[in-house]
Design an enzyme around this catalytic site. Sequence first.
Site, mmCIF file in Angstrom:
data_model
loop_
_atom_site.group_PDB
_atom_site.id
_atom_site.type_symbol
_atom_site.label_atom_id
_atom_site.label_comp_id
_atom_site.label_asym_id
_atom_site.label_seq_id
_atom_site.Cartn_x
_atom_site.Cartn_y
_atom_site.Cartn_z
ATOM 1 N N HIS A 94 0.856 -1.194 0.000
ATOM 2 C CA HIS A 94 0.000 0.000 0.000
ATOM 3 C C HIS A 94 0.892 1.245 0.000
ATOM 4 O O HIS A 94 1.958 1.244 0.604
ATOM 5 C CB HIS A 94 -0.912 -0.022 1.240
ATOM 6 C CG HIS A 94 -1.957 1.046 1.193
ATOM 7 N ND1 HIS A 94 -1.696 2.345 1.545
ATOM 8 C CD2 HIS A 94 -3.257 1.014 0.797
ATOM 9 C CE1 HIS A 94 -2.800 3.065 1.379
ATOM 10 N NE2 HIS A 94 -3.766 2.277 0.924
ATOM 11 N N GLU A 166 -3.787 2.074 -7.394
ATOM 12 C CA GLU A 166 -4.104 3.174 -6.489
ATOM 13 C C GLU A 166 -3.160 4.340 -6.756
ATOM 14 O O GLU A 166 -2.080 4.421 -6.160
ATOM 15 C CB GLU A 166 -3.934 2.720 -5.032
ATOM 16 C CG GLU A 166 -4.910 1.652 -4.616
ATOM 17 C CD GLU A 166 -5.286 1.796 -3.146
ATOM 18 O OE1 GLU A 166 -6.475 1.802 -2.861
ATOM 19 O OE2 GLU A 166 -4.378 1.924 -2.304
HETATM 20 P P1 PGA Z 1 -9.361 6.298 0.090
HETATM 21 O O1 PGA Z 1 -8.151 5.285 0.390
HETATM 22 O O2 PGA Z 1 -10.506 5.484 -0.438
HETATM 23 O O3 PGA Z 1 -9.654 6.927 1.430
HETATM 24 O O4 PGA Z 1 -8.856 7.274 -0.921
HETATM 25 C C1 PGA Z 1 -7.849 4.253 -0.493
HETATM 26 C C2 PGA Z 1 -6.660 3.513 0.033
HETATM 27 O O5 PGA Z 1 -5.779 4.133 0.639
HETATM 28 O O6 PGA Z 1 -6.578 2.276 -0.132
#
Ligand code: PGA
Length: 259
Positions: A94, A166
């Site tokens: 992540h 992401e």
């Molecule tokens: P968010 O976070 O939906 O609050 O943007 C996504 C993540 O960090 O996996």
Amino acid sequence: MNKTLIVGNWKMHLDVQAASLLVHRLDKHIKPHREIEVVLAPSMLALQPVSLEIDRRKFRLASQDAYYKDEGAFTGEVSFTMLRELVHYSIIGHSERRIYFNESLDLIRDKVQAAVRNEIAPILCVGETKQERAAGETKRVIHDQLTTALSNLTADEVDNVVIAYEPVWAISTFEGEVAKPDEIKRVISLIRNNVAELYGDQASNNIRVLYGGSVSPDTASAYLSIDGCDGALVGGASLNYKQFSAIVDAAYRVNHQEN
Ligand code: PGA
């Protein structure tokens, strides 16, 4: 067809009691759907109690991280081996782990391999920062992150990996810009092309690719409708039972429009 995967990453929020309350509320609001898999990722501390409370027809569990060694003198760490009875998935790499805890490409590769060794499906997060995007480096960054992370796996093992795209600039706790579905679509196909180059077309078709970054009830349908997008990794909105259940509902509606 792959099931749609909706993952709630609770990050370092909710103590055991608050986690249990959220599970209770989600249970009331989320119906089991055959074609949707709902995965909860509580803190390491809450995983065990939550595992005793969830209805397994509705929910599966993920850890937010784990250490790549199976056992040993590694103070403060929890291994994938210790988690194998508890979770189906582990979030690995992540952006908060990469940025705040300096996790390197090689460490993430070792974690992906350790998860697979312990029969836990990795949810491997990849994504470029705002600066990398501005410098036109998205393609290279994604390629480097994917190639290294998957390098010790066989094509069969890659089938069970989930990739979460992401973009760091779209995550609510960083820049939080709302990403346009067209841009996400381009990167998702880039990811599938990368997997095809490394492991062939079958792996590229089978691997599940999620989108994560400011997914909310308002934006979920647009992201989940993207060609090649198999689900969402949800941060902030997963802490609110109304918002998270609305995202699961959106996934249901998108699937039923398509069928
Ligand atoms: P968010 O976070 O939906 O609050 O943007 C996504 C993540 O960090 O996996």
